[in-house]
Write a protein that holds these residues in place. Sequence first.
Motif, PDB file in Angstrom:
ATOM      1  N   SER A 126       0.829  -1.208   0.000  1.00 56.72           N
ATOM      2  CA  SER A 126       0.000   0.000   0.000  1.00 56.72           C
ATOM      3  C   SER A 126       0.862   1.256   0.000  1.00 56.72           C
ATOM      4  O   SER A 126       0.576   2.211  -0.739  1.00 56.72           O
ATOM      5  CB  SER A 126      -0.938   0.009   1.210  1.00 56.72           C
ATOM      6  OG  SER A 126      -1.835  -1.077   1.143  1.00 56.72           O
ATOM      7  N   LEU A 143      -3.258   8.538  -6.236  1.00 62.14           N
ATOM      8  CA  LEU A 143      -4.584   8.611  -5.616  1.00 62.14           C
ATOM      9  C   LEU A 143      -5.483   7.466  -6.058  1.00 62.14           C
ATOM     10  O   LEU A 143      -6.031   6.731  -5.224  1.00 62.14           O
ATOM     11  CB  LEU A 143      -5.242   9.955  -5.953  1.00 62.14           C
ATOM     12  CG  LEU A 143      -6.666  10.132  -5.443  1.00 62.14           C
ATOM     13  CD1 LEU A 143      -6.688  10.130  -3.918  1.00 62.14           C
ATOM     14  CD2 LEU A 143      -7.272  11.411  -5.979  1.00 62.14           C
ATOM     15  N   VAL A 144      -5.625   7.284  -7.357  1.00 60.35           N
ATOM     16  CA  VAL A 144      -6.556   6.282  -7.879  1.00 60.35           C
ATOM     17  C   VAL A 144      -6.161   4.869  -7.450  1.00 60.35           C
ATOM     18  O   VAL A 144      -7.000   4.090  -6.986  1.00 60.35           O
ATOM     19  CB  VAL A 144      -6.665   6.380  -9.418  1.00 60.35           C
ATOM     20  CG1 VAL A 144      -7.401   5.179 -10.011  1.00 60.35           C
ATOM     21  CG2 VAL A 144      -7.361   7.678  -9.808  1.00 60.35           C
ATOM     22  N   THR A 146      -4.131   3.923  -5.001  1.00 58.74           N
ATOM     23  CA  THR A 146      -4.209   3.751  -3.548  1.00 58.74           C
ATOM     24  C   THR A 146      -5.640   3.393  -3.158  1.00 58.74           C
ATOM     25  O   THR A 146      -5.861   2.475  -2.363  1.00 58.74           O
ATOM     26  CB  THR A 146      -3.737   5.026  -2.817  1.00 58.74           C
ATOM     27  OG1 THR A 146      -2.339   5.202  -3.091  1.00 58.74           O
ATOM     28  CG2 THR A 146      -3.948   4.915  -1.316  1.00 58.74           C
ATOM     29  N   LEU A 147      -6.605   4.082  -3.738  1.00 59.50           N
ATOM     30  CA  LEU A 147      -8.013   3.788  -3.444  1.00 59.50           C
ATOM     31  C   LEU A 147      -8.415   2.400  -3.942  1.00 59.50           C
ATOM     32  O   LEU A 147      -9.064   1.640  -3.219  1.00 59.50           O
ATOM     33  CB  LEU A 147      -8.918   4.861  -4.039  1.00 59.50           C
ATOM     34  CG  LEU A 147      -8.786   6.252  -3.428  1.00 59.50           C
ATOM     35  CD1 LEU A 147      -9.639   7.263  -4.196  1.00 59.50           C
ATOM     36  CD2 LEU A 147      -9.163   6.235  -1.947  1.00 59.50           C
ATOM     37  N   LEU A 150      -6.951  -0.202  -1.652  1.00 60.60           N
ATOM     38  CA  LEU A 150      -7.692  -0.291  -0.393  1.00 60.60           C
ATOM     39  C   LEU A 150      -8.993  -1.065  -0.573  1.00 60.60           C
ATOM     40  O   LEU A 150      -9.382  -1.846   0.298  1.00 60.60           O
ATOM     41  CB  LEU A 150      -7.956   1.100   0.174  1.00 60.60           C
ATOM     42  CG  LEU A 150      -6.726   1.841   0.683  1.00 60.60           C
ATOM     43  CD1 LEU A 150      -7.092   3.270   1.094  1.00 60.60           C
ATOM     44  CD2 LEU A 150      -6.059   1.093   1.826  1.00 60.60           C
ATOM     45  N   ILE A 151      -9.654  -0.871  -1.700  1.00 60.31           N
ATOM     46  CA  ILE A 151     -10.885  -1.613  -1.975  1.00 60.31           C
ATOM     47  C   ILE A 151     -10.597  -3.107  -2.065  1.00 60.31           C
ATOM     48  O   ILE A 151     -11.275  -3.921  -1.436  1.00 60.31           O
ATOM     49  CB  ILE A 151     -11.567  -1.103  -3.262  1.00 60.31           C
ATOM     50  CG1 ILE A 151     -12.125   0.306  -3.036  1.00 60.31           C
ATOM     51  CG2 ILE A 151     -12.680  -2.056  -3.709  1.00 60.31           C
ATOM     52  CD1 ILE A 151     -12.544   1.034  -4.302  1.00 60.31           C
ATOM     53  N   SER A 154      -9.830  -4.595   1.250  1.00 57.75           N
ATOM     54  CA  SER A 154     -11.015  -4.720   2.112  1.00 57.75           C
ATOM     55  C   SER A 154     -11.787  -6.001   1.800  1.00 57.75           C
ATOM     56  O   SER A 154     -12.553  -6.492   2.622  1.00 57.75           O
ATOM     57  CB  SER A 154     -11.923  -3.497   1.982  1.00 57.75           C
ATOM     58  OG  SER A 154     -12.605  -3.495   0.741  1.00 57.75           O
TER      59      SER A 154
END
Length: 174
Positions: A126, A143-144, A146-147, A150-151, A154
Amino acid sequence: MIVFISVIGFVIVQRIVELFVARNNEIWMRSQGAYEVGASHYPFMLAIHVGFFISLIFEFVILGRSLSANFLLFLVIFLVLQMMRVWVISSLGRFWNTKIIVLPGAPVVNKGPFRLIKHPNYIVVSCEIFIIPLMFGAYFTALVFTLLNLIILSIRIPIEEAALREVTNYKQVF
């Protein structure tokens, strides 16, 4: 451009080597009775990682990004992350993999960085997904992806933890 090619080339070669290590570890683990869980999300995780490199290269080369003013700081962080990556992989040994492969009855690794935190590999990855683009002014990619990472984590982490709780001593260790 030479710095960009050197760093990105290093990371890409590193990832390819890691896929061979993971495949050898998977073969060994399966020979011991291990099996894969969560396979349905793995292609999406691969797509995120491949997309990360495509986006990073596109953003830097086509959109004309340049080395960050904080490049040296980000480079030091990147190098520390590489040392942590090696520590994680060497601590897991034959149990390290890019897939979720579980071996019933195997003791959960509780050495190295795993003494301190549950998922050091995911933390390293990450951080890399965020830091590497920042080195080269690729803020969109940072940004994109990293998001997106994270998804996918999860989804992945609960699957991994449930499988480990079911067939190993995970509950006692963590």
